[in-house]
Design a protein around this motif. Structure first.
Motif, mmCIF file in Angstrom:
data_model
loop_
_atom_site.group_PDB
_atom_site.id
_atom_site.type_symbol
_atom_site.label_atom_id
_atom_site.label_comp_id
_atom_site.label_asym_id
_atom_site.label_seq_id
_atom_site.Cartn_x
_atom_site.Cartn_y
_atom_site.Cartn_z
ATOM 1 N N ALA A 1 0.802 -1.226 0.000
ATOM 2 C CA ALA A 1 0.000 0.000 0.000
ATOM 3 C C ALA A 1 0.835 1.276 0.000
ATOM 4 N N PRO A 2 1.821 1.446 0.904
ATOM 5 C CA PRO A 2 2.563 2.715 0.885
ATOM 6 C C PRO A 2 3.457 2.865 -0.339
ATOM 7 N N VAL A 3 3.971 1.753 -0.857
ATOM 8 C CA VAL A 3 4.838 1.829 -2.042
ATOM 9 C C VAL A 3 4.033 2.253 -3.260
ATOM 10 N N MET A 4 2.891 1.613 -3.467
ATOM 11 C CA MET A 4 2.064 1.970 -4.611
ATOM 12 C C MET A 4 1.421 3.336 -4.414
ATOM 13 N N GLY A 5 1.225 3.729 -3.141
ATOM 14 C CA GLY A 5 0.715 5.067 -2.885
ATOM 15 C C GLY A 5 1.662 6.153 -3.374
ATOM 16 N N LEU A 6 2.951 5.927 -3.230
ATOM 17 C CA LEU A 6 3.929 6.889 -3.751
ATOM 18 C C LEU A 6 3.797 7.057 -5.254
ATOM 19 N N ALA A 7 3.681 5.932 -5.980
ATOM 20 C CA ALA A 7 3.558 6.009 -7.438
ATOM 21 C C ALA A 7 2.237 6.634 -7.854
ATOM 22 N N LEU A 8 1.208 6.464 -7.052
ATOM 23 C CA LEU A 8 -0.105 6.992 -7.396
ATOM 24 C C LEU A 8 -0.222 8.487 -7.107
ATOM 25 N N LEU A 9 0.392 8.942 -6.021
ATOM 26 C CA LEU A 9 0.222 10.326 -5.573
ATOM 27 C C LEU A 9 1.402 11.227 -5.930
ATOM 28 N N TRP A 10 2.584 10.647 -6.098
ATOM 29 C CA TRP A 10 3.773 11.437 -6.407
ATOM 30 C C TRP A 10 4.465 10.978 -7.690
ATOM 31 N N LEU B 1 9.917 10.210 4.125
ATOM 32 C CA LEU B 1 10.138 9.467 5.371
ATOM 33 C C LEU B 1 9.034 9.737 6.378
ATOM 34 N N LEU B 2 8.561 10.986 6.445
ATOM 35 C CA LEU B 2 7.451 11.309 7.344
ATOM 36 C C LEU B 2 6.182 10.557 6.921
ATOM 37 N N TYR B 3 5.966 10.477 5.623
ATOM 38 C CA TYR B 3 4.814 9.723 5.093
ATOM 39 C C TYR B 3 4.876 8.263 5.527
ATOM 40 N N LEU B 4 6.044 7.622 5.408
ATOM 41 C CA LEU B 4 6.173 6.224 5.816
ATOM 42 C C LEU B 4 6.000 6.068 7.325
ATOM 43 N N LEU B 5 6.526 7.035 8.094
ATOM 44 C CA LEU B 5 6.377 6.971 9.549
ATOM 45 C C LEU B 5 4.912 7.106 9.953
ATOM 46 N N VAL B 6 4.199 8.058 9.351
ATOM 47 C CA VAL B 6 2.773 8.235 9.653
ATOM 48 C C VAL B 6 2.006 6.970 9.300
ATOM 49 N N TYR B 7 2.325 6.388 8.152
ATOM 50 C CA TYR B 7 1.643 5.157 7.749
ATOM 51 C C TYR B 7 1.910 4.036 8.748
ATOM 52 N N ALA B 8 3.168 3.861 9.152
ATOM 53 C CA ALA B 8 3.507 2.778 10.088
ATOM 54 C C ALA B 8 2.798 2.969 11.427
ATOM 55 N N LEU B 9 2.768 4.193 11.938
ATOM 56 C CA LEU B 9 2.103 4.444 13.220
ATOM 57 C C LEU B 9 0.595 4.197 13.121
ATOM 58 N N LEU B 10 0.005 4.594 12.012
ATOM 59 C CA LEU B 10 -1.428 4.369 11.839
ATOM 60 C C LEU B 10 -1.745 2.887 11.676
ATOM 61 N N VAL B 11 -0.850 2.145 11.011
ATOM 62 C CA VAL B 11 -1.041 0.693 10.892
ATOM 63 C C VAL B 11 -1.049 0.051 12.273
ATOM 64 N N LEU B 12 -0.104 0.458 13.134
ATOM 65 C CA LEU B 12 -0.067 -0.088 14.493
ATOM 66 C C LEU B 12 -1.302 0.306 15.286
ATOM 67 N N LEU B 13 -1.773 1.535 15.101
ATOM 68 C CA LEU B 13 -2.968 1.976 15.812
ATOM 69 C C LEU B 13 -4.193 1.158 15.388
ATOM 70 N N VAL B 14 -4.377 1.000 14.079
ATOM 71 C CA VAL B 14 -5.516 0.221 13.584
ATOM 72 C C VAL B 14 -5.399 -1.233 14.031
ATOM 73 N N TRP B 15 -4.171 -1.757 14.055
ATOM 74 C CA TRP B 15 -3.952 -3.133 14.508
ATOM 75 C C TRP B 15 -4.357 -3.304 15.974
ATOM 76 N N ARG B 16 -4.002 -2.339 16.819
ATOM 77 C CA ARG B 16 -4.388 -2.404 18.227
ATOM 78 C C ARG B 16 -5.907 -2.319 18.382
ATOM 79 N N LEU B 17 -6.547 -1.455 17.585
ATOM 80 C CA LEU B 17 -8.004 -1.343 17.648
ATOM 81 C C LEU B 17 -8.686 -2.627 17.172
ATOM 82 N N ALA B 18 -8.008 -3.377 16.293
ATOM 83 C CA ALA B 18 -8.570 -4.630 15.784
ATOM 84 C C ALA B 18 -8.356 -5.788 16.743
ATOM 85 N N GLY B 19 -7.718 -5.552 17.886
ATOM 86 C CA GLY B 19 -7.518 -6.622 18.857
ATOM 87 C C GLY B 19 -6.169 -7.294 18.789
ATOM 88 N N ARG B 20 -5.193 -6.674 18.130
ATOM 89 C CA ARG B 20 -3.840 -7.213 18.021
ATOM 90 C C ARG B 20 -3.818 -8.636 17.465
#
Length: 520
Positions: free
Chosen positions: A297-306, A455-474
């Motif tokens: 997702a983040p790799v293809m997002g770069l090609a799609l948006l940038w 790099l900020l984009y990848l960091l934001v994505y990684a943190l949000l992935v962890l947040l959604v994962w925790r909300l999903a019950g780990r």
């Protein structure tokens, strides 16, 4: 299979996948560096010429592809005669592909009104011939989920190809530089394979039956996949200029890098993980699909948006027209993400006919739509036809997976929701920052702006992935594996430090005890 063994195998498969993906990423970085150099030394017309020839190479080579790795991985035990049979079949396949490419070189040159294609195809035919000689004993490392030798082969071949191609481009400014890279990489990898795993092959068909079940349906599926992949490259040279086709081919090549760097190297560890899953194959399939979606997702997002940023950095401002094709082909590729592991699953279960079924469905949609779209609307029409065909193939694959492992459609599609939820805010960051990045007057200034934001984009994505994962019950998956790996490394680091500290603290006490034991 016991739970601990199941977890261990899943962890080993993810670790092996990390090795293969890391190797392919390193190889693609070398390719990208080579592309960066060649794009500044050669023009779109030279790349368009080689793209015409490579379309024929890809179709003919894929047509006669033999899934030796799949056949050898699924065997309970390998014997020397199996390896010799695999070598014989691969050698025969390489000779057939090379001779067939020589045979079609003149008709293809006449069809495209490009006489240089004859000699170019004759040289490019050496690449599949070299790949046909690779040492089949290398599969022993894959069966043990050890992909370090494969890393040595691939990176060594890419390095030699980079040096040879850039040298030829600097000295001649000719399309032969691209051809040299295509031939050098498999030549070096094949030679090194016999140094890493010594084998004196001999010609035999004694274990032909072990491979025959894969070859019949594989022929149909490979023919369909090759045409699905290259039909636009065969049609568009007749409908556009060589420069426009070169820009399109370069945009498509950049759009294919994420698939080649992340998906293709994961196929063997995924097959091994699915083969060992037993009754848990359905849950493991979903777990692996979710992990791949998180990576892609983040790799293809770069090609799609940038795309404009990527093209300007990789190719230079002269290739600006390729950015639009990169964006839309990346969007079309996203449609294939939900069922991208259907092929490895079917190969693991020895149900390769379902790969052929999916491929033929996609091809029946793609052929008329790409042809009509290209004739009526040119390159945009061809991309639209490809997108509809990819979506059709994905729908077919979802139903095939349900039939193979009784996994409903909803869980298959839900493997995308966590990465998509994380991508929305991270992608908004890229979209809002793009005007500021593209306003940079020079390449160094553009890099100064783009790299920290990326790099900020990848960091934001990684943190949000962890947040959604925790909300999903780990749940179990890539997130838990990465966190457990990080914790284990910190624990080992503390363990290495703690014995030294313990010995330091113990020395005074030991001295006091020794003094107390002395006679007074």
């Amino acid at each position: 299979m016991p739970a601990t063994e199941h977890t261990s195998m899943a962890s080993r498969a993810i670790g092996a996948g990390a090795w293969t993906v890391g190797t392919r990423l390193a190889a693609k970085l070398i390719d990208l560096a080579m592309l960066l150099c060649l794009a500044r030394l050669l023009g779109p017309a030279e790349f368009g010429l080689v793209a015409m020839a490579m379309a024929a190479v890809f179709i003919v080579e894929a047509l006669f592809d033999l899934p030796m790795a799949a056949a050898l991985i699924r065997e309970p035990a390998l014997t020397p005669d199996m390896l010799h049979t695999a070598f014989t079949l691969s050698l025969l396949r390489g000779l057939i592909v090379g001779l067939l490419l020589l045979a079609v070189s003149w008709p293809l040159a006449a069809f495209n009104n490009e006489p240089r294609l004859t000699a170019l195809l004759a040289v490019l035919a050496l690449a599949p011939a070299m790949r046909g000689l690779v040492n089949p004993r290398m599969i022993e490392y894959a069966r043990a989920l050890d992909f370090r030798p494969d890393a040595v082969l691939e990176l060594s071949g890419k390095t030699v190809a980079f040096i040879a191609s850039v040298t030829i481009a600097v000295t001649t400014r000719s399309y032969w530089a691209i051809a040299a890279a295509t031939v050098c990489a498999p030549l070096v990898a094949t030679l090194l394979s016999y140094c890493i795993a010594p084998l004196r092959p001999r010609l035999t068909f004694i274990h032909w039956k072990h491979f025959s079940s894969l070859i019949g349906w594989n022929f149909m599926s490979q023919l369909g996949m090759a045409l699905n992949w290259q039909i636009d490259r065969l049609l568009l040279p007749r409908l556009t200029t060589s420069t426009a086709f070169g820009e399109y081919a370069m945009g498509k090549q950049l759009a294919e890098i994420p698939m080649q760097a992340l998906i293709q190297p994961l196929s063997r560890p995924v097959m091994q993980a699915l083969a060992s899953a037993g009754h848990a194959r359905g849950s493991r399939y979903l777990q692996l699909s979710r992990a791949i979606a998180l990576l892609m997702a983040p790799v293809m997002g770069l090609a799609l948006l940038w795309p404009e940023v990527l093209v300007r950095v990789a190719l230079g401002p002269a290739w600006a027209a390729a950015a639009e094709w990169l964006r839309w082909m990346s969007a079309a590729a996203l449609l294939g993400l939900p069922a991208i592991l259907m092929g490895p699953l079917a190969m693991t279960l020895d149900r390769t006919r379902w790969v052929a079924v999916r491929t033929l469905i996609e091809l029946l949609v793609r052929l008329p739509l790409v042809w009509l779209g290209a004739v009526q609307f040119g390159i945009p029409g061809a991309i639209a036809g490809s997108a509809i065909a990819t979506a059709s193939g994905t729908v077919a694959a979802l139903f095939i997976v349900r039939r193979l492992i009784e996994t409903r459609l909803a869980p298959q599609l839900m493997t995308l929701w966590r990465p998509l939820m994380a991508m929305l805010p991270a992608g908004a960051l890229l979209w809002l920052a793009k005007p500021m990045v593209m306003a940079a007057p020079s390449l160094p200034e553009l890099l100064v702006r783009a790299v920290p934001l990326g790099l900020l984009y990848l960091l934001v994505y990684a943190l949000l992935v962890l947040l959604v994962w925790r909300l999903a019950g780990r749940p179990a998956g890539l997130e838990r594996y990465l966190l457990d790996t990080i914790r284990a490394r910190f624990a080992r680091a503390r363990a290495r430090r703690s014995p030294t500290a313990a010995r330091t603290r113990a020395k005074p006490n030991d001295a006091m005890e020794a003094h107390a034991k002395q006679p007074h």
